[in-house]
Design an enzyme around this catalytic site. Structure first.
Site, mmCIF file in Angstrom:
data_model
loop_
_atom_site.group_PDB
_atom_site.id
_atom_site.type_symbol
_atom_site.label_atom_id
_atom_site.label_comp_id
_atom_site.label_asym_id
_atom_site.label_seq_id
_atom_site.Cartn_x
_atom_site.Cartn_y
_atom_site.Cartn_z
ATOM 1 N N ASP A 84 18.160 -18.815 12.546
ATOM 2 C CA ASP A 84 16.783 -18.555 12.124
ATOM 3 C C ASP A 84 15.795 -19.417 12.903
ATOM 4 O OD1 ASP A 84 17.828 -20.844 10.704
ATOM 5 O OD2 ASP A 84 16.064 -20.777 9.403
ATOM 6 N N GLU B 122 18.047 -22.361 7.936
ATOM 7 C CA GLU B 122 18.033 -23.815 8.120
ATOM 8 C C GLU B 122 16.618 -24.364 8.125
ATOM 9 O OE1 GLU B 122 17.904 -27.632 10.364
ATOM 10 O OE2 GLU B 122 16.928 -25.730 10.844
ATOM 11 N N GLU B 123 15.646 -23.533 8.529
ATOM 12 C CA GLU B 123 14.285 -24.017 8.744
ATOM 13 C C GLU B 123 13.450 -24.083 7.461
ATOM 14 O OE1 GLU B 123 13.512 -25.402 11.282
ATOM 15 O OE2 GLU B 123 14.328 -24.474 13.091
#
Length: 364
Positions: free
Chosen positions: A72, A130-131
């Site tokens: 991502d 993850e972001e």
């Protein structure tokens, strides 16, 4: 959409950049990567888990190396599709995710498809979200639902590190320090007790704080204690009866989360305040003395990598370290360019990281 895992990892990076994959919208890129792994690799078991894809070999090798990267990106800022430019005589790829971290993903995918006889078994993990907030992190979901997929002797995360090994990571925690006063009308301020004024001693201790520098396995971690927010006030004519400071502590991985919390508590001991830890994540020790990690260090030193340094930010290496698995950050790109509008990576770094890891996986 199709991608060629056997193509030059520079070309593969550009192809991944051109597939939009903002957090929570990774289905298209995961579909593409999953199909490519199933069709273009041999000896891998491939498993789709939500918007993550996992692949692993079982060749009976003596060790297992995990290559992990998130697919991502942050929201696109008119920087997809990507583009190539020449900057200071170097070919450079611009585009959202080129640094964080589709170039690292491309290297891992390319190696999975082209290293026919690695000296170790391989696990490949390409995960989502993850972001954004940790509760959505695909690696966390895998840890809960498929923990055996995270077992190994070394985990390499393709986080941007400029082709340096950035070992371990610092821990992070935030605490809210709240002071109480007495509300009053500002025309009769002497009848109140201004909570905002009472924040002074807290800020003074922060100003006087001297952070530690800690050397672990040759990596120097520098701690930091910072005020990152202040909250207080009722109205323009009211003496406030409550105010708070939000404090962030970045701590070396030789402290546990509990030890770090207690350290911050001691910094402000003796002050009349309420102490609340609002969140926290432990750090990760470098683990560079483990055999699998030592071999990677030797490969970096002998094949033109940047060297070794501490990772100051927090990354998902912490999840592996908590399981007793040495973990490092190693990927192309300058982490300072991550998430920027002009995010870009020198393509030579992609080649360097791919060559080093190929040598490491084959001991060439």
């Amino acid at each position: 959409m199709t991608i060629d895992l056997r193509a030059d990892p520079i070309v593969l990076t550009a192809a991944l950049v051109d597939i939009p994959s903002v957090s929570k919208d990774e289905a298209a890129i995961v579909d593409t990567v999953t199909r490519a792994l199933r069709e273009q690799t041999t000896g891998f078991e491939v498993l789709r888990c939500g918007n993550s894809v996992l692949a692993r070999t079982d060749r009976g090798r003596d060790s297992r190396v995990i290559l992990a990267g998130h697919l991502d990106t942050v929201p696109i800022a008119d920087n997809v599709p990507g583009r190539f430019e020449t900057v200071d005589g170097q070919q450079t790829l611009y585009g959202c995710g080129s640094v964080d971290m589709k170039s690292g993903d491309a290297v891992f995918l390319h190696l999975a498809a082209t290293v026919a006889e690695p000296v170790c078994d391989l696990t490949l993990i390409m995960y989502d979200c993850e972001e954004i907030a940790a509760e959505f992190n695909g690696l966390g979901r895998i840890e809960r639902e498929l923990p055996e997929w995270l077992d190994g002797d070394l985990a390499i995360l393709g986080e941007p590190s400029g082709a340096w090994i950035e070992a371990g990571c610092q821990g992070t925690l935030r605490v809210r320090l709240t002071v109480r006063g007495t509300r009053a009308h500002t025309a009769r301020a002497w009848m109140g007790d201004n909570a905002i004024h009472a924040l002074g001693p807290i800020l003074q201790r922060l100003r006087e704080y001297r952070p530690r520098e800690v050397d672990i396995d040759g990596c120097v971690y520098r701690e930091g204690l910072s005020a990152v927010g202040i909250d207080g006030g009722v109205a323009g004519n009211v003496v406030p009866d409550e105010a708070s400071v939000l404090v962030n502590f970045r701590f070396a991985p030789d402290r546990s989360l509990e030890q770090a919390t207690e350290h911050v508590r001691q910094v402000f001991s003796g002050l009349d305040l309420d102490f609340e830890r609002t969140d926290g994540s432990p750090g990760a020790l470098p683990g560079l003395t483990a055999p699998a990690a030592k071999n990677l260090v030797e490969q970096v030193h002998s094949h033109g990598g940047g060297g070794i340094r501490a990772k100051y930010g927090w990354t998902d290496v912490s999840r592996f370290a908590a399981r007793g698995i040495p973990a490092v950050n190693f990927g192309p790109g300058d982490p300072n360019l991550a998430h920027t509008v002009d995010e870009h990576v020198p393509t030579a770094q992609i080649t360097t990281v791919a060559d080093i890891l190929r040598g490491y996986l084959t001991r060439a």
